[in-house]
Scaffold this motif. Structure first.
Motif, PDB file in Angstrom:
ATOM      1  N   GLU A   1       0.844  -1.180   0.000  1.00 36.70           N
ATOM      2  CA  GLU A   1       0.000   0.000   0.000  1.00 36.70           C
ATOM      3  C   GLU A   1       0.890   1.245   0.000  1.00 36.70           C
ATOM      4  OE1 GLU A   1      -0.018  -2.365   2.341  1.00 36.70           O
ATOM      5  OE2 GLU A   1      -1.963  -3.337   2.259  1.00 36.70           O
ATOM      6  N   ILE A   2       0.427   2.304  -0.662  1.00 35.42           N
ATOM      7  CA  ILE A   2       1.218   3.535  -0.797  1.00 35.42           C
ATOM      8  C   ILE A   2       1.634   4.080   0.568  1.00 35.42           C
ATOM      9  CG2 ILE A   2       1.093   5.967  -1.500  1.00 35.42           C
ATOM     10  CD1 ILE A   2       1.619   4.089  -3.836  1.00 35.42           C
ATOM     11  N   MET A   3       0.739   4.076   1.531  1.00 27.86           N
ATOM     12  CA  MET A   3       1.097   4.647   2.833  1.00 27.86           C
ATOM     13  C   MET A   3       2.190   3.828   3.522  1.00 27.86           C
ATOM     14  SD  MET A   3      -0.329   7.424   2.637  1.00 27.86           S
ATOM     15  CE  MET A   3       0.559   8.030   4.022  1.00 27.86           C
ATOM     16  N   ARG A   4       2.203   2.518   3.338  1.00 21.32           N
ATOM     17  CA  ARG A   4       3.307   1.721   3.891  1.00 21.32           C
ATOM     18  C   ARG A   4       4.607   2.058   3.180  1.00 21.32           C
ATOM     19  NH1 ARG A   4       2.058  -4.451   4.402  1.00 21.32           N
ATOM     20  NH2 ARG A   4       4.195  -4.420   5.134  1.00 21.32           N
ATOM     21  N   GLN A   5       4.530   2.291   1.869  1.00 18.80           N
ATOM     22  CA  GLN A   5       5.728   2.684   1.124  1.00 18.80           C
ATOM     23  C   GLN A   5       6.241   4.038   1.621  1.00 18.80           C
ATOM     24  OE1 GLN A   5       5.585   2.247  -3.200  1.00 18.80           O
ATOM     25  NE2 GLN A   5       3.904   0.793  -2.978  1.00 18.80           N
ATOM     26  N   VAL A   6       5.315   4.968   1.889  1.00 20.71           N
ATOM     27  CA  VAL A   6       5.703   6.280   2.422  1.00 20.71           C
ATOM     28  C   VAL A   6       6.382   6.105   3.770  1.00 20.71           C
ATOM     29  CG1 VAL A   6       4.801   8.451   3.365  1.00 20.71           C
ATOM     30  CG2 VAL A   6       3.985   7.622   1.158  1.00 20.71           C
ATOM     31  N   GLN A   7       5.810   5.296   4.629  1.00 19.67           N
ATOM     32  CA  GLN A   7       6.399   5.086   5.956  1.00 19.67           C
ATOM     33  C   GLN A   7       7.804   4.509   5.848  1.00 19.67           C
ATOM     34  OE1 GLN A   7       3.294   2.574   7.460  1.00 19.67           O
ATOM     35  NE2 GLN A   7       2.105   4.283   8.280  1.00 19.67           N
ATOM     36  N   MET A   8       7.987   3.538   4.959  1.00 16.54           N
ATOM     37  CA  MET A   8       9.315   2.931   4.799  1.00 16.54           C
ATOM     38  C   MET A   8      10.311   3.927   4.210  1.00 16.54           C
ATOM     39  SD  MET A   8       8.021  -0.811   3.475  1.00 16.54           S
ATOM     40  CE  MET A   8       9.629  -1.349   2.942  1.00 16.54           C
ATOM     41  N   ALA A   9       9.894   4.670   3.186  1.00 18.90           N
ATOM     42  CA  ALA A   9      10.788   5.643   2.556  1.00 18.90           C
ATOM     43  C   ALA A   9      11.141   6.767   3.531  1.00 18.90           C
ATOM     44  CB  ALA A   9      10.155   6.210   1.290  1.00 18.90           C
ATOM     45  N   ALA A  10      10.141   7.303   4.223  1.00 11.67           N
ATOM     46  CA  ALA A  10      10.394   8.395   5.169  1.00 11.67           C
ATOM     47  C   ALA A  10      11.297   7.926   6.299  1.00 11.67           C
ATOM     48  CB  ALA A  10       9.078   8.938   5.719  1.00 11.67           C
ATOM     49  N   GLY A  11      11.003   6.762   6.832  1.00 11.93           N
ATOM     50  CA  GLY A  11      11.847   6.223   7.904  1.00 11.93           C
ATOM     51  C   GLY A  11      13.279   5.999   7.450  1.00 11.93           C
ATOM     52  N   GLY A  12      13.439   5.476   6.251  1.00 13.00           N
ATOM     53  CA  GLY A  12      14.778   5.255   5.703  1.00 13.00           C
ATOM     54  C   GLY A  12      15.537   6.557   5.482  1.00 13.00           C
ATOM     55  N   LEU A  13      14.847   7.570   4.962  1.00 11.43           N
ATOM     56  CA  LEU A  13      15.503   8.861   4.739  1.00 11.43           C
ATOM     57  C   LEU A  13      15.877   9.553   6.048  1.00 11.43           C
ATOM     58  CD1 LEU A  13      13.404  10.233   1.752  1.00 11.43           C
ATOM     59  CD2 LEU A  13      15.825   9.571   1.722  1.00 11.43           C
ATOM     60  N   VAL A  14      15.024   9.456   7.050  1.00 14.64           N
ATOM     61  CA  VAL A  14      15.347  10.044   8.361  1.00 14.64           C
ATOM     62  C   VAL A  14      16.563   9.341   8.949  1.00 14.64           C
ATOM     63  CG1 VAL A  14      14.547  10.283  10.747  1.00 14.64           C
ATOM     64  CG2 VAL A  14      13.037  10.915   8.859  1.00 14.64           C
ATOM     65  N   LEU A  15      16.560   8.016   8.908  1.00 17.61           N
ATOM     66  CA  LEU A  15      17.692   7.253   9.429  1.00 17.61           C
ATOM     67  C   LEU A  15      18.974   7.581   8.667  1.00 17.61           C
ATOM     68  CD1 LEU A  15      18.702   5.083  11.379  1.00 17.61           C
ATOM     69  CD2 LEU A  15      18.017   3.365   9.700  1.00 17.61           C
ATOM     70  N   LEU A  16      18.880   7.663   7.346  1.00 17.98           N
ATOM     71  CA  LEU A  16      20.045   8.015   6.528  1.00 17.98           C
ATOM     72  C   LEU A  16      20.572   9.404   6.887  1.00 17.98           C
ATOM     73  CD1 LEU A  16      21.913   7.254   4.129  1.00 17.98           C
ATOM     74  CD2 LEU A  16      20.230   8.374   2.642  1.00 17.98           C
ATOM     75  N   GLY A  17      19.659  10.363   7.055  1.00 16.37           N
ATOM     76  CA  GLY A  17      20.067  11.722   7.419  1.00 16.37           C
ATOM     77  C   GLY A  17      20.779  11.769   8.755  1.00 16.37           C
ATOM     78  N   VAL A  18      20.280  11.017   9.729  1.00 14.51           N
ATOM     79  CA  VAL A  18      20.917  10.990  11.049  1.00 14.51           C
ATOM     80  C   VAL A  18      22.284  10.334  10.971  1.00 14.51           C
ATOM     81  CG1 VAL A  18      20.747  10.001  13.372  1.00 14.51           C
ATOM     82  CG2 VAL A  18      18.747  11.101  12.337  1.00 14.51           C
ATOM     83  N   LEU A  19      22.359   9.187  10.292  1.00 16.38           N
ATOM     84  CA  LEU A  19      23.651   8.496  10.173  1.00 16.38           C
ATOM     85  C   LEU A  19      24.691   9.358   9.453  1.00 16.38           C
ATOM     86  CD1 LEU A  19      22.543   4.844   9.317  1.00 16.38           C
ATOM     87  CD2 LEU A  19      23.618   5.653  11.424  1.00 16.38           C
ATOM     88  N   LEU A  20      24.289   9.945   8.321  1.00 12.48           N
ATOM     89  CA  LEU A  20      25.222  10.797   7.587  1.00 12.48           C
ATOM     90  C   LEU A  20      25.574  12.050   8.391  1.00 12.48           C
ATOM     91  CD1 LEU A  20      23.804  10.533   3.943  1.00 12.48           C
ATOM     92  CD2 LEU A  20      25.896   9.475   4.861  1.00 12.48           C
ATOM     93  N   GLY A  21      24.624  12.548   9.174  1.00 16.31           N
ATOM     94  CA  GLY A  21      24.890  13.719  10.017  1.00 16.31           C
ATOM     95  C   GLY A  21      25.955  13.433  11.055  1.00 16.31           C
ATOM     96  N   PHE A  22      25.923  12.245  11.634  1.00 17.67           N
ATOM     97  CA  PHE A  22      26.927  11.877  12.638  1.00 17.67           C
ATOM     98  C   PHE A  22      28.240  11.437  12.002  1.00 17.67           C
ATOM     99  CE2 PHE A  22      23.338  11.097  15.689  1.00 17.67           C
ATOM    100  CZ  PHE A  22      23.752  12.011  16.635  1.00 17.67           C
ATOM    101  N   LEU A  23      28.176  10.702  10.889  1.00 16.69           N
ATOM    102  CA  LEU A  23      29.371  10.097  10.318  1.00 16.69           C
ATOM    103  C   LEU A  23      30.085  10.952   9.270  1.00 16.69           C
ATOM    104  CD1 LEU A  23      28.018   6.447   9.908  1.00 16.69           C
ATOM    105  CD2 LEU A  23      29.470   7.353  11.747  1.00 16.69           C
ATOM    106  N   VAL A  24      29.361  11.834   8.562  1.00 15.12           N
ATOM    107  CA  VAL A  24      29.968  12.592   7.460  1.00 15.12           C
ATOM    108  C   VAL A  24      30.024  14.081   7.785  1.00 15.12           C
ATOM    109  CG1 VAL A  24      29.808  13.169   5.004  1.00 15.12           C
ATOM    110  CG2 VAL A  24      29.236  10.861   5.769  1.00 15.12           C
ATOM    111  N   ALA A  25      28.881  14.706   7.877  1.00 18.22           N
ATOM    112  CA  ALA A  25      28.839  16.146   8.135  1.00 18.22           C
ATOM    113  C   ALA A  25      27.470  16.505   8.715  1.00 18.22           C
ATOM    114  CB  ALA A  25      29.065  16.931   6.843  1.00 18.22           C
ATOM    115  N   PRO A  26      27.437  17.415   9.679  1.00 16.41           N
ATOM    116  CA  PRO A  26      26.163  17.788  10.308  1.00 16.41           C
ATOM    117  C   PRO A  26      25.112  18.330   9.340  1.00 16.41           C
ATOM    118  CG  PRO A  26      28.001  18.602  11.603  1.00 16.41           C
ATOM    119  CD  PRO A  26      28.577  18.059  10.331  1.00 16.41           C
ATOM    120  N   VAL A  27      25.513  18.796   8.180  1.00 12.59           N
ATOM    121  CA  VAL A  27      24.550  19.323   7.218  1.00 12.59           C
ATOM    122  C   VAL A  27      23.526  18.255   6.801  1.00 12.59           C
ATOM    123  CG1 VAL A  27      25.885  18.837   5.129  1.00 12.59           C
ATOM    124  CG2 VAL A  27      24.322  20.787   5.177  1.00 12.59           C
TER     125      VAL A  27
END
Length: 173
Positions: free
Chosen positions: A108-134
């Protein structure tokens, strides 16, 4: 006449006696899994509900959507007695009653949104800590988008995901 809830087992018996089960979920949700014998009339198209002689039982995934739209469902049913399936499709399944699941259909589209949003948030946090705060701004951007979707009912990520090849019908299907 007020809408009452009906347990899945009683709904199954009522259907055997001629009650009409109406699935008000979106087309993507219905295609993935549905109850055999249910007619699909999305909430947005209740005005297209066919006239029936017997009682109508409305259902969604969990029962929340049907309860939240009780007045619209009652108006669409006109003078026919109507009920809400207790627990929706989830309650039906939990009661041990069969559903038709088509795993070839996309999630379902909403499950896809939840997975994509969760993945992007997690990616942003990981890259923020490991690469650059931006990169924390990626998480903030996704969070702002989700807040906007909740406030307006319009989700840009859902619109984008609907255009993806796995969410389009196959040619000739």
């Amino acid at each position: 006449m007020p809408i009452t809830t009906i347990p899945p087992q009683d709904a199954d018996k009522a259907m055997a006696k001629g009650a009409t089960l109406v699935d008000i979920r979106g087309a993507d949700e219905h295609a993935r899994e549905h109850i055999a014998g249910a007619i699909h009339v999305p909430l947005t198209r209740l005005n297209e509900l066919p006239k029936v002689a017997g009682p109508i039982i409305f259902h969604c995934k969990s029962g929340m959507r049907t309860q939240a739209n009780e007045a619209a469902l009652q108006a669409a049913a006109a003078s026919v007695p109507c009920h809400i399936l207790e627990g929706g499709l989830d309650g039906w399944r939990a009661a041990g009653l069969p559903t038709r699941l088509d795993r070839k259909q996309p999630l379902e589209i909403m499950r896809q949104v939840q997975m994509a949003a969760g993945g992007l948030v997690l990616l942003g946090v990981l890259l923020g800590f490991l690469v650059a705060p931006v990169f924390f701004s990626l998480s903030a951007f996704v969070g702002a988008g989700l807040m906007m979707a909740g406030a307006t009912g319009w989700c840009g990520m859902a619109k984008l995901l609907q255009l993806m090849p796995w969410n389009r019908p196959f040619p000739g299907a």
